[in-house]
Design an enzyme around this catalytic site. Structure first.
Site, mmCIF file in Angstrom:
data_model
loop_
_atom_site.group_PDB
_atom_site.id
_atom_site.type_symbol
_atom_site.label_atom_id
_atom_site.label_comp_id
_atom_site.label_asym_id
_atom_site.label_seq_id
_atom_site.Cartn_x
_atom_site.Cartn_y
_atom_site.Cartn_z
ATOM 1 N N LYS A 122 1.017 -1.144 0.052
ATOM 2 C CA LYS A 122 -0.018 0.139 0.041
ATOM 3 C C LYS A 122 0.848 1.538 -0.090
ATOM 4 C CE LYS A 122 -3.865 -1.874 2.506
ATOM 5 N NZ LYS A 122 -4.833 -1.844 1.683
ATOM 6 N N GLY A 194 -10.853 -2.197 8.814
ATOM 7 C CA GLY A 194 -10.649 -2.585 10.194
ATOM 8 C C GLY A 194 -11.568 -2.450 11.336
ATOM 9 N N LYS A 206 -23.638 -2.719 -3.763
ATOM 10 C CA LYS A 206 -25.072 -2.658 -4.318
ATOM 11 C C LYS A 206 -25.278 -1.217 -5.054
ATOM 12 C CE LYS A 206 -27.558 -5.657 -1.334
ATOM 13 N NZ LYS A 206 -28.837 -5.737 -0.341
#
Length: 337
Positions: A122, A194, A206
């Site tokens: 990351k 987290g 959705k």
């Protein structure tokens, strides 16, 4: 620059042919041919087709967050398709506060040398030079991630300047298409990292699906207006309509803690799963990792998901966080919209 040169199937065929050539050379024992293969891969490295082919190889699999060589070994043993190296798991980032940065390159390198599956890492949103460091290190993919403290509150990295593929998060169709227009080769539908709470990941996939259906029903002139509204090239909107989906691989991430969570996200239309804190903040990481891999691969069969769910104990799961108890400034998902 054309954003896409090939269809999903064409990219997949290209990459499989390359892999078959590699395996043929290895099996032949004629090692003198290996430099020619390396030269071939070097020539195509960084092209649009190759940057989009790597995520296709991850489809149907699980990418696991790790912070150490030991955790990376557990992930590989469990069947992860890749690991994501970071300094702290998202749960610990949330608890620690302060500034979260990319992982120590020495730790990333140790992980790369200890396992055979791909290694991702990351970087902070907008941090061009953290990404350059990881590219120089030789990781397989970079995640420009909202889990870390953003370096730039307004702009993401221009990913077209890199040879290495990137993954970015998105909460809706517009965010996903903007990240793709910046050069992302893969999208993560965001949850709330987290927390061990899958509800935000469910909500956002959705939303993506709903907005995609609306886009598919639009007349051409309305799609032109929509591309302006979303601030993305019209050609990218048309490509999305052609495929009837995001035109790159789309994984689910954020709050996935059980095999059933993973199966739910696959059922909702994602191509694979990122698991952050859900595995290594539990008391049964190896069993849970294996179970999530099994459920992700076999999500279409409830009996397989049941088998996976029986492999773990709810009493050993990570302690979840009710997202309603988080203050607005504590939400990670809103970073980098």
């Amino acid at each position: 620059m054309r954003l896409y040169e090939l269809s999903f199937d064409e990219v997949e065929r290209f990459f499989y042919k390359l892999a078959e050539l590699r395996d043929t050379v290895k099996d032949s024992g004629l090692m003198s041919y290996v430099p020619e293969l390396v030269s071939l891969t070097g020539q195509v490295q960084g092209t649009t087709r190759v940057k989009h082919a790597f995520p296709i190889f991850q489809k149907g699999g699980v990418v696991m967050d790790v912070t150490s060589v030991e955790q990376a070994g557990i992930a590989e043993e469990a069947g992860a398709v890749s690991v994501m190296v970071l300094d702290k798991l998202p749960y610990d980032v949330r608890k620690a506060g302060g500034v979260a940065r990319m992982a120590d390159p020495k730790i990333i390198e140790e992980v790369m040398n200890s396992i055979t599956i791909p290694v991702m890492a990351k970087v902070r949103i907008g941090h061009y030079y953290e990404a350059k460091v990881l590219e120089a290190l030789g990781v397989d993919m970079i995640d420009e991630s909202e889990v870390l403290t953003p370096a730039d509150e307004e702009h993401h990295i221009n990913k077209w300047e890199f040879k290495i593929p990137f993954v970015n998060g998105a909460r809706n169709l517009g965010e996903g298409l903007r990240r793709i227009s910046e050069g992302a080769s893969m999208i993560r539908t965001k949850g709330e990292p987290g927390t061990g709470n899958v509800s935000e990941a469910v909500k956002h996939i959705k939303i993506v699906n709903q907005e995609l259906r609306a886009l598919l029903s639009m007349a051409e002139e309305d799609r032109v207006k929509k591309s302006r509204e979303l601030q993305v090239p019209y050609e990218l909107v048309e490509l999305t309509v052609k495929y009837a989906r995001l035109p790159v691989v789309n994984f689910a991430a954020g709050g996935i803690a059980t095999p059933a969570d993973a199966a739910l996200m696959m059922w909702l239309g994602t191509d694979g799963i990122f698991v952050g804190s859900g595995i290594f903040k539990s008391e049964d990481p190896l069993e849970r990792a294996k179970a999530i891999v099994l459920a992700t691969a076999g999500w279409e069969d409830p009996e397989i998901v049941l088998e996976a769910q029986k492999m773990i104990s709810e009493h050993k799961a990570m302690m979840g966080i009710d997202i309603k108890t988080l203050k607005p400034e504590e939400l990670m998902q809103v970073r980098g919209a």
